[in-house]
Design a protein around this motif. Structure first.
Motif, PDB file in Angstrom:
ATOM      1  N   ASN A 140     -22.115  11.784  45.592  1.00 42.56           N
ATOM      2  CA  ASN A 140     -23.545  12.216  45.467  1.00 42.56           C
ATOM      3  C   ASN A 140     -24.452  10.911  46.273  1.00 42.56           C
ATOM      4  OD1 ASN A 140     -23.598  14.253  44.773  1.00 42.56           O
ATOM      5  ND2 ASN A 140     -23.392  14.704  42.413  1.00 42.56           N
ATOM      6  N   SER A 164     -20.801  25.984  49.371  1.00 44.72           N
ATOM      7  CA  SER A 164     -20.770  24.875  50.706  1.00 44.72           C
ATOM      8  C   SER A 164     -21.258  25.356  51.845  1.00 44.72           C
ATOM      9  CB  SER A 164     -19.627  25.185  50.955  1.00 44.72           C
ATOM     10  OG  SER A 164     -19.304  26.762  51.474  1.00 44.72           O
ATOM     11  N   ARG A 204     -24.824  26.339  42.706  1.00 45.09           N
ATOM     12  CA  ARG A 204     -24.159  24.968  43.635  1.00 45.09           C
ATOM     13  C   ARG A 204     -25.139  24.585  44.298  1.00 45.09           C
ATOM     14  NH1 ARG A 204     -19.815  29.165  44.605  1.00 45.09           N
ATOM     15  NH2 ARG A 204     -21.845  30.304  44.575  1.00 45.09           N
ATOM     16  N   LEU A 206     -24.044  22.438  46.780  1.00 45.40           N
ATOM     17  CA  LEU A 206     -23.095  21.298  47.261  1.00 45.40           C
ATOM     18  C   LEU A 206     -23.502  20.854  49.172  1.00 45.40           C
ATOM     19  CD1 LEU A 206     -19.669  23.215  45.810  1.00 45.40           C
ATOM     20  CD2 LEU A 206     -20.632  20.857  45.437  1.00 45.40           C
ATOM     21  N   SER A 207     -23.002  19.648  49.120  1.00 46.80           N
ATOM     22  CA  SER A 207     -23.069  19.139  51.086  1.00 46.80           C
ATOM     23  C   SER A 207     -23.057  19.760  52.137  1.00 46.80           C
ATOM     24  CB  SER A 207     -21.026  19.665  50.727  1.00 46.80           C
ATOM     25  OG  SER A 207     -20.460  19.464  52.145  1.00 46.80           O
ATOM     26  N   SER A 220     -23.033  23.032  39.400  1.00 50.06           N
ATOM     27  CA  SER A 220     -22.227  21.650  40.381  1.00 50.06           C
ATOM     28  C   SER A 220     -23.308  20.863  41.602  1.00 50.06           C
ATOM     29  CB  SER A 220     -21.065  23.021  41.177  1.00 50.06           C
ATOM     30  OG  SER A 220     -20.296  22.035  41.502  1.00 50.06           O
ATOM     31  N   HIS A 232     -23.220  18.167  44.549  1.00 40.81           N
ATOM     32  CA  HIS A 232     -21.836  17.377  45.120  1.00 40.81           C
ATOM     33  C   HIS A 232     -21.680  17.387  46.398  1.00 40.81           C
ATOM     34  CE1 HIS A 232     -18.266  14.891  44.615  1.00 40.81           C
ATOM     35  NE2 HIS A 232     -18.163  14.252  43.299  1.00 40.81           N
ATOM     36  N   GLY A 285     -17.164  20.345  47.250  1.00 41.23           N
ATOM     37  CA  GLY A 285     -16.079  20.695  46.278  1.00 41.23           C
ATOM     38  C   GLY A 285     -15.206  20.498  45.693  1.00 41.23           C
ATOM     39  N   TYR A 343     -19.554  15.695  38.547  1.00 43.63           N
ATOM     40  CA  TYR A 343     -20.338  17.380  39.574  1.00 43.63           C
ATOM     41  C   TYR A 343     -21.440  17.998  38.595  1.00 43.63           C
ATOM     42  CZ  TYR A 343     -16.975  17.554  43.011  1.00 43.63           C
ATOM     43  OH  TYR A 343     -15.985  17.247  43.829  1.00 43.63           O
TER      44      TYR A 343
END
Lengths: 280, 95, 272
Positions: free
Chosen positions: A126, C98, C138, C140-141, C163, C165, C168, C195
């Protein structure tokens, strides 16, 4: 090319990050910031039993390009795959933020980024992602005042969040040894299966994301031989061109138009035929 | 990862400092600086080779009895590569 | 929407879009996976954007709410439509699992599509449009980088299923050659590897965590509560710098992003 010319070539791909930054700056002008002896290394790697590197894999150097004040930021692909951690990411974002401050104040600055990375360092997760958002913010802020030039030489290429960064620069220079994308082939195979993409099929991978293909369809601006002098010349020429009329990442109608003209199967040569007519 | 500090006797002063190498598989990074005493701090990705490190470094300091503070970040380099990087670093301190 | 559907994490982007947009008409055009509406919030007409699932997406790898080619360019278009002297606020509702992992995506330049979205949000922010993101599922990324992470103010629901991050869990485990269990243990010891949203907030990256709402099935009261927090974040963003410096200013950032701050100070000292 003649034999003497070949002999006098210095491969840029084979240079490390420090040598790359030096090669792009005018002779004798290289001055490194936050070098290895400043010892600002990753605070997170040793805690996971991973040996850190004193510069965290990013070289930031002041100097001049074509006689104009410059900053060269080069990622060391050999350390942790060139991945962006908290420190390496802050070095990139911080240098771009300072360049933006200068440019906004009317001080000329030529910022060049040398990419060699798979993206965010998963061991810093992160904080790597946060640093990547800072890098994106800094490129967009800086290029309002001065063009930002990117170089992808290879062999790792430029993927992940840094692939997005490459999509934000004012002018992108690649070699035939470069690759550019968002998701590396291994990650696609792991997530989507080998039938989606066989990461061991090297010719296929290069036909999709290799430097020559990217240049042919306008996802890279200049294709340059793997020669340190030729790349330095191309970087200087890119700055001399000044700002593009529009950055590629702003050309929504153009790129959406292209996405309405896709080949029956996702293959590099077929795409070239469809897109080359209106190369940006 | 293992870390340890080794001391050697050396008194030849260094002309400057030098940095060589990269923490990449089979390679290492060396930071060499002038110092009153000769101390080597090693961080290595391969555990259990302190004796080999001691022998490799002792050979180096027997040939070049420099007073230096050295930091090594190693990613599994062989003794041959270690010796080469140390020699390169020493050479660069003279530049 | 049925109770079972609204309970699914994959529908939170749609659920919260509907909760916040209320009766506002969904804007026509653009891909079906990019919802947009203009919503009155705190005296502002806020452009609300959410990336959602679409089982009929022409790109099969982008059917589960991923940010793919059409989504990246589609979000960029929705953001840029708002550019103008009124400096209207923009809200990104974030539930993105994602970026789309696919061969076609790479060939056709998904990195540029994501860059276009990030560029649009960042350019809006720099032009004086308050940009707020609300993480409801989520984040994510590359998907979060494209949709939400360029906001002046990141809000998040204080919910255990959220979540955030760089990758995943399953994929990160494969890439780092760790088991999912090892990753979870590491996340407890090393803050940036976690996460969960509370750990993320400890990094100083969240303007406000919003608790006490049902993240899966928000009531009218829940929607009103979150909308009020959005209005406050917009007002706050309007009165503060347009860059992301606030992310390094909090006590949390000073503690857990200390190196990010130290690098900037040292660079400035050596810049010349």
């Amino acid at each position: 090319m003649s034999v003497p010319a070949l002999m006098s070539r210095t491969s840029f791909v084979e240079l490390n990050a420090r040598e790359r930054a030096r090669a792009l700056l005018d002779d004798g002008s290289f001055r490194e910031l936050l070098g290895p002896f400043d010892r600002i290394e990753s605070p997170w790697l040793a805690r996971q039993n991973i040996v850190p590197q004193a510069d965290d894999g990013v070289v930031v150097a002041r100097g001049t390009i074509g006689g104009v004040a410059a900053v060269a930021i080069a990622i060391e692909g050999a350390f942790q795959g060139g991945s962006t951690g908290e420190v390496s990411g802050a070095k990139i974002a911080g240098a771009l933020e300072l360049a933006a401050k200068d440019a906004k104040a009317g001080k000329p600055i030529r910022p060049v980024l040398v990419f060699e990375t798979g993206g965010v360092r998963l061991q810093e997760a992160n904080l790597g992602l946060a640093a990547m958002a800072d890098v994106h913010a800094a490129v967009v802020a800086l290029r309002r005042h001065a063009p930002v030039v990117g170089v992808i030489a290879g062999m790792i290429g430029c993927f992940g969040g840094m692939g997005i960064t490459a999509g934000l620069v004012s002018r992108l220079i690649v070699t035939r040894q470069a690759r550019l994308g968002l998701n590396g082939p291994e990650v696609i195979e792991q997530n989507a299966g080998v039938e989606e993409l066989d990461s061991r099929d090297r010719p296929l991978i290069w036909s999709l994301t290799g430097g020559e293909q990217r240049h042919a369809v306008g996802l890279a601006d200049d294709l340059v031989a793997d020669d340190a002098d030729a790349l330095a010349d191309a970087v200087r020429a890119a700055f001399e061109r000044g700002q593009p009329a529009e950055h590629q990442s702003e050309r929504i109608a153009f790129w959406r138009g292209r996405l309405e003209r896709l080949p029956a199967t996702p293959e590099g040569p077929a795409l070239r035929k469809l897109w080359m007519g209106d190369r940006p | 990862m293992e870390r340890f500090e080794l001391r050697f006797s050396g008194n030849a002063p260094l002309a400057g400092r030098a940095h060589v190498g990269v923490v990449a598989s089979g390679d290492l990074e060396v930071l060499m600086e002038p110092s009153n005493e000769t101390v080597v701090s090693v961080r290595t990705s391969v555990d259990g080779f302190e004796k080999v490190w001691r022998a490799t470094l002792a050979r180096f300091f027997a040939r070049h009895p420099v007073a230096a503070r050295i930091e090594i970040n190693d990613s599994g380099a062989t003794p041959g590569v270690v010796s080469l990087r140390l020699a390169q670093a020493l050479e660069r301190t003279k530049a | 929407m049925s109770a079972t559907m609204s309970a699914a994490l994959s529908s939170r982007g749609r659920t919260w879009f509907e909760a916040i947009a209320g009766g506002a008409a969904r804007l026509d055009g653009g891909p079906a996976s990019v919802l947009a509406a203009d919503v009155a919030i705190g005296g502002d007409t806020v452009r609300v954007i959410s990336v959602v699932t679409n089982p009929d997406n022409r790109f099969p790898r982008a059917r589960e709410g991923e940010v793919g080619l059409d989504e990246g360019w589609g979000v960029a278009a929705r953001v840029r439509e708002v550019f103008g002297p009124e400096k209207r606020a923009i809200l990104a509702i974030v539930d993105v699992p994602s970026q789309a992992y696919g061969r076609a995506e790479e060939l056709y330049g998904i990195h540029l599509a994501c860059a276009a979205a990030a560029d649009a949000y960042a350019s809006a922010r720099l032009a004086g449009h308050p940009v707020v993101s609300l993480v409801v599922g989520r984040a994510l990324s590359g998907a979060f980088l494209a949709h939400g992470y360029q906001a002046n103010r990141v809000l998040a629901l204080d919910d255990p299923k959220i979540s955030i991050h760089a990758m995943g869990k399953q994929a990160a485990a494969r890439v780092t050659k760790r088991s999912v269990e090892q990753l979870e243990t590491l996340g407890e010891e090393i803050l940036p590897l976690a996460y969960d949203v509370r750990s993320f907030a400890k990094l100083g990256l969240v303007h406000e965590l919003i608790g006490g709402v049902d993240a899966d099935a928000p009531s009218a009261e829940d929607a009103a509560k979150v909308t009020a927090r959005i209005a406050d974040a917009i007002a706050d963003a309007r009165s503060r710098p347009r860059d992301l410096s606030s992310r390094l200013a909090s006590p949390e950032a000073r503690e857990n992003r200390a190196a990010s701050i130290r690098v900037r100070e040292a660079l400035a000292a050596q810049w010349g």
